[in-house]
Design an enzyme around this catalytic site. Structure first.
Site, PDB file in Angstrom:
ATOM      1  N   TYR A  93     -33.892 -45.503 -49.789  1.00  0.00           N
ATOM      2  CA  TYR A  93     -34.786 -44.420 -49.384  1.00  0.00           C
ATOM      3  C   TYR A  93     -36.213 -44.929 -49.518  1.00  0.00           C
ATOM      4  O   TYR A  93     -36.441 -46.145 -49.521  1.00  0.00           O
ATOM      5  CB  TYR A  93     -34.461 -43.215 -50.302  1.00  0.00           C
ATOM      6  CG  TYR A  93     -35.191 -41.933 -50.019  1.00  0.00           C
ATOM      7  CD1 TYR A  93     -35.109 -41.313 -48.779  1.00  0.00           C
ATOM      8  CD2 TYR A  93     -35.937 -41.310 -51.018  1.00  0.00           C
ATOM      9  CE1 TYR A  93     -35.767 -40.115 -48.534  1.00  0.00           C
ATOM     10  CE2 TYR A  93     -36.589 -40.111 -50.785  1.00  0.00           C
ATOM     11  CZ  TYR A  93     -36.514 -39.523 -49.544  1.00  0.00           C
ATOM     12  OH  TYR A  93     -37.155 -38.334 -49.313  1.00  0.00           O
ATOM     13  N   ARG A 146     -42.972 -39.844 -36.154  1.00  0.00           N
ATOM     14  CA  ARG A 146     -43.876 -39.891 -37.325  1.00  0.00           C
ATOM     15  C   ARG A 146     -43.033 -40.241 -38.538  1.00  0.00           C
ATOM     16  O   ARG A 146     -42.731 -39.404 -39.377  1.00  0.00           O
ATOM     17  CB  ARG A 146     -44.568 -38.530 -37.490  1.00  0.00           C
ATOM     18  CG  ARG A 146     -45.742 -38.544 -38.428  1.00  0.00           C
ATOM     19  CD  ARG A 146     -45.527 -37.617 -39.620  1.00  0.00           C
ATOM     20  NE  ARG A 146     -44.553 -38.148 -40.547  1.00  0.00           N
ATOM     21  CZ  ARG A 146     -44.073 -37.516 -41.616  1.00  0.00           C
ATOM     22  NH1 ARG A 146     -44.450 -36.305 -41.882  1.00  0.00           N
ATOM     23  NH2 ARG A 146     -43.184 -38.069 -42.417  1.00  0.00           N
ATOM     24  N   LYS A 164     -31.658 -40.178 -45.458  1.00  0.00           N
ATOM     25  CA  LYS A 164     -31.675 -38.805 -45.996  1.00  0.00           C
ATOM     26  C   LYS A 164     -30.244 -38.328 -46.240  1.00  0.00           C
ATOM     27  O   LYS A 164     -29.964 -37.681 -47.245  1.00  0.00           O
ATOM     28  CB  LYS A 164     -32.379 -37.852 -45.028  1.00  0.00           C
ATOM     29  CG  LYS A 164     -33.859 -38.137 -44.840  1.00  0.00           C
ATOM     30  CD  LYS A 164     -34.733 -37.340 -45.795  1.00  0.00           C
ATOM     31  CE  LYS A 164     -36.189 -37.793 -45.684  1.00  0.00           C
ATOM     32  NZ  LYS A 164     -37.062 -37.188 -46.684  1.00  0.00           N
ATOM     33  N   GLU A 235     -36.587 -33.917 -39.184  1.00  0.00           N
ATOM     34  CA  GLU A 235     -37.230 -34.893 -40.069  1.00  0.00           C
ATOM     35  C   GLU A 235     -38.186 -35.800 -39.304  1.00  0.00           C
ATOM     36  O   GLU A 235     -37.808 -36.381 -38.281  1.00  0.00           O
ATOM     37  CB  GLU A 235     -36.148 -35.753 -40.734  1.00  0.00           C
ATOM     38  CG  GLU A 235     -36.668 -36.648 -41.844  1.00  0.00           C
ATOM     39  CD  GLU A 235     -37.073 -35.875 -43.094  1.00  0.00           C
ATOM     40  OE1 GLU A 235     -36.315 -34.990 -43.528  1.00  0.00           O
ATOM     41  OE2 GLU A 235     -38.165 -36.145 -43.623  1.00  0.00           O
ATOM     42  N   ASP A 236     -39.376 -35.929 -39.817  1.00  0.00           N
ATOM     43  CA  ASP A 236     -40.358 -36.902 -39.330  1.00  0.00           C
ATOM     44  C   ASP A 236     -40.693 -36.741 -37.846  1.00  0.00           C
ATOM     45  O   ASP A 236     -40.769 -37.722 -37.085  1.00  0.00           O
ATOM     46  CB  ASP A 236     -39.904 -38.341 -39.657  1.00  0.00           C
ATOM     47  CG  ASP A 236     -40.017 -38.614 -41.160  1.00  0.00           C
ATOM     48  OD1 ASP A 236     -40.326 -37.666 -41.911  1.00  0.00           O
ATOM     49  OD2 ASP A 236     -39.792 -39.752 -41.586  1.00  0.00           O
ATOM     50  N   ASP A 258     -37.815 -30.551 -43.137  1.00  0.00           N
ATOM     51  CA  ASP A 258     -37.940 -31.138 -44.470  1.00  0.00           C
ATOM     52  C   ASP A 258     -39.378 -31.480 -44.816  1.00  0.00           C
ATOM     53  O   ASP A 258     -39.823 -31.292 -45.949  1.00  0.00           O
ATOM     54  CB  ASP A 258     -37.063 -32.396 -44.508  1.00  0.00           C
ATOM     55  CG  ASP A 258     -37.049 -33.056 -45.857  1.00  0.00           C
ATOM     56  OD1 ASP A 258     -36.961 -32.341 -46.861  1.00  0.00           O
ATOM     57  OD2 ASP A 258     -37.116 -34.299 -45.906  1.00  0.00           O
ATOM     58  N   ASP A 259     -40.118 -32.004 -43.848  1.00  0.00           N
ATOM     59  CA  ASP A 259     -41.487 -32.443 -44.136  1.00  0.00           C
ATOM     60  C   ASP A 259     -42.408 -31.259 -44.385  1.00  0.00           C
ATOM     61  O   ASP A 259     -43.299 -31.331 -45.225  1.00  0.00           O
ATOM     62  CB  ASP A 259     -42.023 -33.293 -42.980  1.00  0.00           C
ATOM     63  CG  ASP A 259     -41.138 -34.497 -42.753  1.00  0.00           C
ATOM     64  OD1 ASP A 259     -41.060 -35.341 -43.647  1.00  0.00           O
ATOM     65  OD2 ASP A 259     -40.474 -34.553 -41.698  1.00  0.00           O
ATOM     66  N   ASN A 406     -49.972 -39.537 -48.868  1.00  0.00           N
ATOM     67  CA  ASN A 406     -49.206 -40.785 -48.803  1.00  0.00           C
ATOM     68  C   ASN A 406     -49.864 -41.727 -47.806  1.00  0.00           C
ATOM     69  O   ASN A 406     -50.548 -41.269 -46.901  1.00  0.00           O
ATOM     70  CB  ASN A 406     -47.790 -40.492 -48.300  1.00  0.00           C
ATOM     71  CG  ASN A 406     -46.995 -39.697 -49.306  1.00  0.00           C
ATOM     72  OD1 ASN A 406     -47.182 -39.823 -50.500  1.00  0.00           O
ATOM     73  ND2 ASN A 406     -46.102 -38.857 -48.795  1.00  0.00           N
TER      74      ASN A 406
END
Ligand SMILES: O=C([O-])CC(=O)C(=O)O
Ligand SMILES: [Mg+2]
Length: 545
Positions: A93, A146, A164, A235-236, A258-259, A406
């Site tokens: 991960y 992303r 994930k 996700e992303d 999730d983000d 981040n």
């Protein structure tokens, strides 16, 4: 055991035991002669694998090794992860998975999951029907645009759903046979990938937004037709797509982003623990957020909802929220705000008495507002300066300061600096990993607000409780349960969030809280706590032969 025999059985990653097949199993399934003489235990296999992991030259090689182990023998893969979660997590991960995505095409070995490409848009149902296994509890889908903090990875983004879902299994206990990673291949705008002779995706620029949203719509329709009860995790996705997709489908199916929601729930969870330690409930705090992108707004919106849960009116809650972007405080007289930002914009009359020329900046806000909570999701490195942090610490006993941007290099402040500037009074959590703080000769790990604290537990909860929606209140319930598990509540020298080694146990408590909220919200069949506990235990898959 299956009806597979011989090499077919040995090469089925969900059924093989490799050298752990016993004498009698070898006789029964036509395996005699296909394996060396010795029969090993799962435990011995795990130790052998960790030896092999140690022998790899760097973390990317360790990632490649673990991914191929996963494709060879899933039980063993998950037993290896369970043996040392703290070491395994950064390999399968964040952060190593980022390199796995970057080098996806070069490192290609075997397929896993589904690749749904725009040129095949008329065959979405057929492709979904080709999924390796029929019964699926959780899908994680990305379009690769992303990926973490490394941008557009095209088809290489598949590393993220795979990673994930590994955590859905190892932490959330979802049966690996019932997980499905999906990559929506709608092209890439990454010039290096478009030029890469090995690139495995559709070699084309990303499609227009109109085509894109139509494709996503067709995808969701196909999922609903084929797998109406599945949890679909986004996700992303890039910011301009992430929130609109979530809003479009959240009331229609079992789904969450999730983000946006997972990360916000973890930040709120850390905030919960921190507020208890600070002795000031969230509803009595002034909360300042630097960063007005979808992540920042997502966190602040969850904070607002939590304040309302604690008894404030919506207006009272908003009056405690201060959001700044690169231009300064969001105020209603600005004409450059999106709708979700405008909802948090302050009336210029609120700040008139400050006598500031132009938009108030962060230094002005902490000067004039008794801010107890300072959050950063701005990617503005160093935005939490010594002066700002010291001003906060002069007004509140235990300032809560979370530089969440981040990757590590983008953080608004370094935890060690915040600790020094506040004489150890600040309660700190970050988004990226940082070295531990040293205080009185003790190393104190810094809590890292990663969504892994929440998404596996949400998956476990909705699967066990048979929920059909993910409500905002369920995500807040996850945050509260995570906050209650804060090691710092019992030990002032402990971090605000549990250690990676404990994250699996915490997931059970979070799952119960989320499942209970699903029942309360009427999105899961009625069930008592005991029934939910039993269902959660019964849903949990563990790696064993
Ligand atoms: O995957 C992670 O570590 C956290 C996450 O969702 C992201 O950064 O997009
Ligand atoms: Mg993500």
């Amino acid at each position: 055991m299956s009806d597979l025999t011989g090499c077919g059985l040995l090469s089925d990653p969900l059924r093989t035991k490799g050298t752990a097949f016993t004498e009698s199993e070898r006789a029964e399934h036509g395996l005699r002669g296909l394996l060396p003489y010795a029969v090993t235990s799962l435990d011995e296999q795990v130790r052998r694998c960790w030896g092999q992991i140690d022998r790899q030259s760097d973390d990317l090689q360790r990632y490649v090794y673990l991914r191929s182990l996963q494709d060879r023998n899933e039980t063993l893969f998950y037993a290896v992860l369970a043996h040392d979660v703290a070491r395994a997590l950064p390999l399968v991960y964040t952060p190593t998975v980022a390199e796995g995505c970057r080098h996806f095409s070069e490192l290609w070995q075997r397929p896993r999951g589904l690749y749904l490409s725009w040129p095949h848009r008329d065959q979405l149902v057929e492709m979904l029907r080709n999924r390796p296994r029929k019964e699926i509890d959780v899908i994680v889908v990305t379009d690769g645009q992303r990926i973490l903090g490394i941008g557009d990875q095209g088809v290489g983004g598949m590393g993220i759903p795979v990673g994930k879902l590994s955590l859905y299994t190892s932490i959330g206990g979802i049966d690996p046979a019932r997980t499905l990673p999906i990559l929506l291949d709608v092209g890439t705008d990454n010039a290096d990938l478009l030029d890469d002779p090995f690139y495995l995706g559709w070699r084309h620029h990303r499609i227009s937004d109109d085509d894109y949203f139509a494709f996503v719509d067709a995808f969701v329709e196909a999922v609903q037709a084929e797998l109406p009860e599945v949890l679909l995790q986004w996700e992303d996705f890039a910011t301009p797509h992430a929130a609109p997709i979530l809003e479009r489908y959240r009331d229609r199916l079992l789904t969450f982003n999730d983000d946006i929601q997972g990360t916000a729930a973890v930040a709120l969870g850390a905030l919960h623990g921190a507020s208890k330690i600070a002795g000031t409930p969230l509803k009595e705090q002034q909360v300042v957020m630097v960063g007005a992108g979808s992540a920042g707004i997502g966190v602040m919106d969850m904070v607002r909802q939590e304040m309302v849960d604690e008894g404030l009116s919506d207006a009272q809650a908003r009056a405690r929220c201060w959001i700044l972007d690169v231009h300064g405080l969001l105020t209603t007289d600005r004409d450059d705000l999106a709708e979700d930002q405008r909802a948090f914009a302050r009336d210029p009359a609120d700040v008139e008495s400050w006598g500031v020329q132009g938009n108030p900046q962060l230094a002005d806000v902490v000067e004039h507002v008794r801010a107890g909570v300072l959050l950063g999701l701005s990617t503005a490195k160093g935005a939490f300066t010594e002066e700002i942090v010291r001003t906060m610490a002069s007004k509140v006993e235990r300032p809560i300061i979370f530089p969440l941007s981040n990757p590590t290099a983008n953080a608004e402040a370094r935890p060690a600096d915040v600790d020094a500037w506040t004489e150890g009074k600040a309660l700190v959590a970050t988004g990226s990993p940082f070295p531990p703080l040293h205080r009185d000769g003790v190393d104190i790990p810094v809590a890292q607000c990663n969504n892994v604290y929440v998404f596996p537990a949400v998956g476990l909860a909705v699967t066990a409780a048979r929920a059909n929606r993910v409500t905002n209140a369920m995500m807040r319930a996850a945050a509260r349960a995570l906050g209650d598990a804060s090691p710092a509540l019992a030990d002032a020298k402990a971090p605000l969030l549990p250690a990676w080694a404990d994250v699996r146990d915490t997931a059970d408590d979070i799952a119960l809280a989320v499942a209970r909220q699903a029942v309360t919200d009427g999105v899961a069949p009625d069930a008592s706590d005991d029934e939910l506990r039993t269902a959660i235990r019964g849903t949990r898959w563990t790696p064993d032969y």
